[in-house]
Scaffold this active site. Structure first.
Site, PDB file in Angstrom:
ATOM      1  N   GLU A 293      -4.809  31.623   7.377  1.00 16.14           N
ATOM      2  CA  GLU A 293      -5.144  30.192   8.130  1.00 16.14           C
ATOM      3  C   GLU A 293      -4.772  29.055   7.176  1.00 16.14           C
ATOM      4  O   GLU A 293      -4.427  28.844   5.956  1.00 16.14           O
ATOM      5  CB  GLU A 293      -6.730  30.041   7.810  1.00 16.14           C
ATOM      6  CG  GLU A 293      -7.547  28.833   8.143  1.00 16.14           C
ATOM      7  CD  GLU A 293      -8.989  28.831   7.888  1.00 16.14           C
ATOM      8  OE1 GLU A 293      -9.409  29.916   7.050  1.00 16.14           O
ATOM      9  OE2 GLU A 293      -9.757  28.181   8.597  1.00 16.14           O
TER      10      GLU A 293
ATOM     11  N   LYS B  10      -9.060  27.467  16.329  1.00 19.16           N
ATOM     12  CA  LYS B  10     -10.543  28.062  15.733  1.00 19.16           C
ATOM     13  C   LYS B  10     -11.887  27.421  16.359  1.00 19.16           C
ATOM     14  O   LYS B  10     -11.971  26.192  16.493  1.00 19.16           O
ATOM     15  CB  LYS B  10     -10.609  27.609  14.117  1.00 19.16           C
ATOM     16  CG  LYS B  10     -11.749  28.215  13.280  1.00 19.16           C
ATOM     17  CD  LYS B  10     -11.426  28.096  11.895  1.00 19.16           C
ATOM     18  CE  LYS B  10     -12.601  28.711  10.893  1.00 19.16           C
ATOM     19  NZ  LYS B  10     -12.330  28.351   9.471  1.00 19.16           N
TER      20      LYS B  10
ATOM     21  N   CYS C 169     -10.485  33.066  10.567  1.00 15.07           N
ATOM     22  CA  CYS C 169     -11.598  33.196   9.425  1.00 15.07           C
ATOM     23  C   CYS C 169     -13.065  33.003  10.019  1.00 15.07           C
ATOM     24  O   CYS C 169     -13.322  34.296  10.305  1.00 15.07           O
ATOM     25  CB  CYS C 169     -11.309  31.961   8.570  1.00 15.07           C
ATOM     26  SG  CYS C 169     -11.760  32.026   6.926  1.00 15.07           S
TER      27      CYS C 169
ATOM     28  N   VAL D 285     -13.881  32.501   1.726  1.00 16.03           N
ATOM     29  CA  VAL D 285     -14.583  32.071   0.391  1.00 16.03           C
ATOM     30  C   VAL D 285     -15.983  32.877   0.120  1.00 16.03           C
ATOM     31  O   VAL D 285     -16.161  33.128  -0.934  1.00 16.03           O
ATOM     32  CB  VAL D 285     -14.744  30.879   0.264  1.00 16.03           C
ATOM     33  CG1 VAL D 285     -13.526  29.780   0.032  1.00 16.03           C
ATOM     34  CG2 VAL D 285     -15.657  30.090   1.520  1.00 16.03           C
TER      35      VAL D 285
HETATM   36  C1  ACM Z   1     -13.141  29.741   6.433  1.00 11.91           C
HETATM   37  O1  ACM Z   1     -13.513  29.771   7.879  1.00 11.91           O
HETATM   38  N1  ACM Z   1     -12.207  29.374   6.152  1.00 11.91           N
HETATM   39  C2  ACM Z   1     -14.077  30.204   5.476  1.00 11.91           C
END
Ligand code: ACM
Length: 269
Positions: free
Chosen positions: A43, A114, A147, A174
């Protein structure tokens, strides 16, 4: 059909488009040298993640498909006849999106934005506004999620129902459970998942590395370290993702009972 796939695990430098172009291209070349035909990068590979504010994010964003990172990745995709999926800090008019670009042997194919923004991303980016799409190549079909989309099983499910055999997952994880969840996404959909996670630290955030390629049974075929920059590779048999049977009596897709799932398409506040 057997296919070699790769996840690139790197630490992009926050705010430094030029350095990130050099690094991502170097690692794409390493994946190509190891025979990968589908290469996934993390990402926000062009920009880094933990922006101080929106202005900083704006300064290291680029348009899709004409941004400088994408142009360089596109040259590599064409030259080596490979597929490249990587996270891009996308500028569109006056908006920013946390996006992934999809490049193939014939150049730019599309992008994903996203859908589920994580934590302070909500202060920087617009939530994704594009439908989940599946790309069909001659030999395999894949979709893209980014992510924190891992926390919403609907994303991988919809991609599977649209025909994805592989889900490419650029990540800057994370929390400690994204990788685990992706094994389940692979298992419950009988697909392959490729999580390309970043490493390194930006202020208060430490990224968890451990990029992984999971198979249709949720087994990990390849796994990265916690903190090293590296390429991980696995050879997958794409036929396995076409057969959705987990016993002679049970097909994970045909046995669904959507007439009992109607709440899934309702918005609950
Ligand atoms: C994330 O979605 N970068 C934790």
């Amino acid at each position: 059909m057997k296919l070699r796939v790769a996840a690139v695990q790197i630490a992009p430098k926050l705010g430094d488009l030029e350095e990130n172009i050099v690094k991502t291209c170097t690692f794409i070349e390493k994946a190509v040298e190891q025979g990968a035909r589908l290469i996934v990068l993390p990402e926000l590979s062009n920009s880094g993640y933990n922006f101080k504010n929106r202005q900083q994010a704006l300064e290291c964003s680029e348009p899709i498909p004409n941004g400088p990172t994408i142009k360089e990745w596109e040259k590599l995709a064409r030259r080596h006849s490979v597929w490249i999926i990587g996270g891009i800090n996308e500028r569109y008019e006056d908006k920013l999106y946390n996006s992934a670009v999809i490049l193939g042997p014939e150049g730019y194919v599309g992008k994903y934005r996203k859908l589920h923004l994580f934590a302070k991303e909500k202060l920087i980016f617009q939530p994704g506004d594009l439908q989940l799409e599946v790309i069909r190549t001659k030999d395999f079909a894949f979709g893209v999620m980014i992510c924190f989309d891992w926390a919403f099983p609907e994303v991988a499910r919809v991609l599977t129902l649209k025909g994805a055999e592989i889900v490419c997952h650029p990540a800057n994880l994370v929390l400690p459970y994204g990788q685990k969840a992706m094994r389940i996404r692979a298992l419950e959909n009988h697909i392959f998942t490729i999580t390309a996670n970043r490493v390194g630290k930006e202020e208060d955030l430490t990224f968890t590395g451990q990029s992984q390629i999971a198979d249709v049974k949720g087994e990990v075929l390849a796994k990265g370290s916690k903190s090293k920059e590296e390429v991980i590779i696995a050879k997958i048999n794409i036929e396995e993702a076409r057969d959705k049977k987990i016993t002679p009596y049970n097909d994970l897709i045909k046995d669904r009972r959507p007439e009992f799932y109607s709440l899934l398409t309702a918005r609950i506040r």
